[in-house]
Design an enzyme around this catalytic site. Structure first.
Site, PDB file in Angstrom:
ATOM      1  N   ASP A  70       0.862  -1.177   0.000  1.00 50.85           N
ATOM      2  CA  ASP A  70       0.000   0.000   0.000  1.00 50.85           C
ATOM      3  C   ASP A  70       0.905   1.236   0.000  1.00 50.85           C
ATOM      4  OD1 ASP A  70      -2.315   1.662   0.285  1.00 50.85           O
ATOM      5  OD2 ASP A  70      -1.954   1.788   2.440  1.00 50.85           O
ATOM      6  N   SER A  71       0.335   2.381  -0.342  1.00 51.85           N
ATOM      7  CA  SER A  71       1.099   3.631  -0.283  1.00 51.85           C
ATOM      8  C   SER A  71       1.558   3.934   1.141  1.00 51.85           C
ATOM      9  CB  SER A  71       0.236   4.786  -0.782  1.00 51.85           C
ATOM     10  OG  SER A  71      -0.938   4.861  -0.015  1.00 51.85           O
ATOM     11  N   CYS A  79     -11.154   3.111  -0.869  1.00 54.67           N
ATOM     12  CA  CYS A  79      -9.878   3.542  -0.294  1.00 54.67           C
ATOM     13  C   CYS A  79      -9.738   2.827   1.039  1.00 54.67           C
ATOM     14  CB  CYS A  79      -9.867   5.061  -0.114  1.00 54.67           C
ATOM     15  SG  CYS A  79      -8.451   5.669   0.842  1.00 54.67           S
ATOM     16  N   CYS A 103      -3.813  -0.976  -2.090  1.00 59.52           N
ATOM     17  CA  CYS A 103      -3.956   0.474  -2.197  1.00 59.52           C
ATOM     18  C   CYS A 103      -5.036   0.762  -3.232  1.00 59.52           C
ATOM     19  CB  CYS A 103      -2.612   1.052  -2.640  1.00 59.52           C
ATOM     20  SG  CYS A 103      -2.651   2.799  -3.062  1.00 59.52           S
ATOM     21  N   GLY A 144      -2.730   9.128  -3.609  1.00 54.62           N
ATOM     22  CA  GLY A 144      -4.031   9.528  -4.160  1.00 54.62           C
ATOM     23  C   GLY A 144      -4.103  10.938  -4.693  1.00 54.62           C
ATOM     24  N   GLU A 190      -6.125   9.665   9.606  1.00 52.59           N
ATOM     25  CA  GLU A 190      -4.758   9.629  10.144  1.00 52.59           C
ATOM     26  C   GLU A 190      -4.614  10.514  11.378  1.00 52.59           C
ATOM     27  OE1 GLU A 190      -1.556   9.276   7.428  1.00 52.59           O
ATOM     28  OE2 GLU A 190      -2.530   7.385   6.900  1.00 52.59           O
ATOM     29  N   HIS A 238      -8.512   3.533   3.776  1.00 50.44           N
ATOM     30  CA  HIS A 238      -8.740   4.261   5.023  1.00 50.44           C
ATOM     31  C   HIS A 238     -10.219   4.338   5.390  1.00 50.44           C
ATOM     32  CE1 HIS A 238      -4.606   5.617   4.624  1.00 50.44           C
ATOM     33  NE2 HIS A 238      -4.687   6.282   5.751  1.00 50.44           N
TER      34      HIS A 238
END
Lengths: 265, 265
Positions: free
Chosen positions: A11-12, A184, A74, A44, A153, A186
């Protein structure tokens, strides 16, 4: 494909650990090698060219670790760089979060009205629309939600600010779709907030869960499930160890991994 | 130092163009070579080690372009990596946004109560506190405002969401300081919102303006102002050309540059 080899996942950043968490739930015996490109996160907001270059390097890193399978965890890389990764991949099979998300959305919708939310790059790529249309369905609307990642985050995935931001992005979607793809990694942490903004009748598709299911099916059908009855190891390779990275790992993974190492790729 | 050479300026992304804008206002004849590390932006959420490595590479890029002076227009790199850059710099003098910000804060405060806002890395470094204390003053509070950068980049620098976020970060500062340093190049765009949250009696220090003044003083005292009466050229080198980069350039710079080129560093 040798069953005792690890599954590789990249993932990023750290959000892709939500995919690892689901895979661990469904395939507890598998060893996991995870690459998080935390030095260049986020993907992104970047260009297609940059995302393709980064994703190619990420897969190459996993290949050097002799993974039996590479999972693109990702959402951005899956939407933007998947064709290139599939073209270039010779020896390692590649799964991703994009295709399982599409398949689940198509299965879930009752009214043929699907919405997609993701990063600027994911939405800008138009790949979800294309893929869902190829399946005879229609994306009514796709909406980029670039503030969702920083909110998560910062630990602000619920509360007044999260609600206001969700309202801003999701307001125009609310009455128009019956199924919403959280494209996504997150976004699963924002499920409560998203549900509040969308109302109880809209069904949320979480590609992390779908990807874990498809990973299991893939290994089963290729006779490549690790035969051990021990719990697998999780090794994290990160291109940067940013402030609070341990907190974020625990937030996304729900446990601490067996190893964390900083690497250059 | 050859007066006809360009001034070099770097930032993690495009925010540092607010510094270029101020320098252009005060030194219209100077040519500018600007490096924006848009492939790895942001720096403010990353580790000290990563920021030091990136900043060293950025200065090296400017040096190869034979700049007469390198300006660190990134609040994070200025706070976190400045000592290393100064130690390693042999031939190119280095200015930054950190030291002018400290000097202006010390000059501005009447009550010896200074606040600082910046990225997670800037605030985490504790460098502002140290430097202001060395000047016999006191930072009452420094607050990391990690959502400010994404808000600005999404064009949401005013309105209800910006107000709520500003209230959350700045509420605890409001009654405690008489001077607030905006230690991140994106924050000048939030001035209206920050002023609303802080009240009219708190004075805001904008390091971009202070840095432009110090750049002018430096060139004057070294007899190195470009003697031309033509308006200088602005050349932008970016490590990625992300979606909407032209809009962001215009937002921060207030004009379009003479050249934009993607580079690898």
């Amino acid at each position: 494909m040798r069953p005792e080899k690890p599954i590789g996942i990249f993932d990023s950043g750290l959000g892709g650990l939500t995919v690892v968490r689901e895979i661990r739930r469904q395939l507890p015996g598998e060893d996991i090698v995870y690459l998080g490109d935390t030095a260049r996160v986020p993907y992104g907001t970047k260009s297609k060219e940059a995302i393709e270059r980064f994703a190619t390097e990420d897969v190459e890193f996993l290949r050097r670790h002799e993974v039996k399978l590479a999972v693109v965890a990702c959402g951005t890389a899956s939407s933007v760089a998947l064709s290139l990764l599939l073209e270039e991949s010779q020896d390692v099979p590649i799964l991703d979060v994009f295709r399982p998300g599409v398949r689940a959305a198509v299965r879930t919708t009752k009214t043929n009205r699907i919405g997609v939310i993701g990063t600027t790059a994911t939405v800008g790529s138009g790949r979800f629309e294309e893929a869902i249309q190829r399946n005879g369905h229609r994306v009514i609307r796709s909406v980029a939600c670039p503030l969702f990642v920083p909110l998560v985050e910062e630990g602000l995935y619920e509360g007044e600010i999260a609600d206001k931001v969700a309202e801003m992005y999701l307001g125009p979607l609310k009455e128009e779709v019956d199924t919403l793809v959280l494209a996504c990694t997150h976004y699963p942490l924002l499920k409560g907030t998203i549900r509040k903004a969308m109302g109880p009748s809209v069904r949320l598709v979480d590609p992390a869960q779908e990807t874990a299911k498809e990973t299991q099916e893939y290994l089963l059908s290729h006779d490549a499930v690790n035969p051990t009855d021990q719990r697998g190891r999780v090794e994290l390779f990160l291109t940067d160890l940013p402030p609070h990275y341990r907190d974020l790992i625990e937030l996304f993974l729900g446990e601490m991994p067996d190893r964390i190492e900083r690497v250059e790729i």
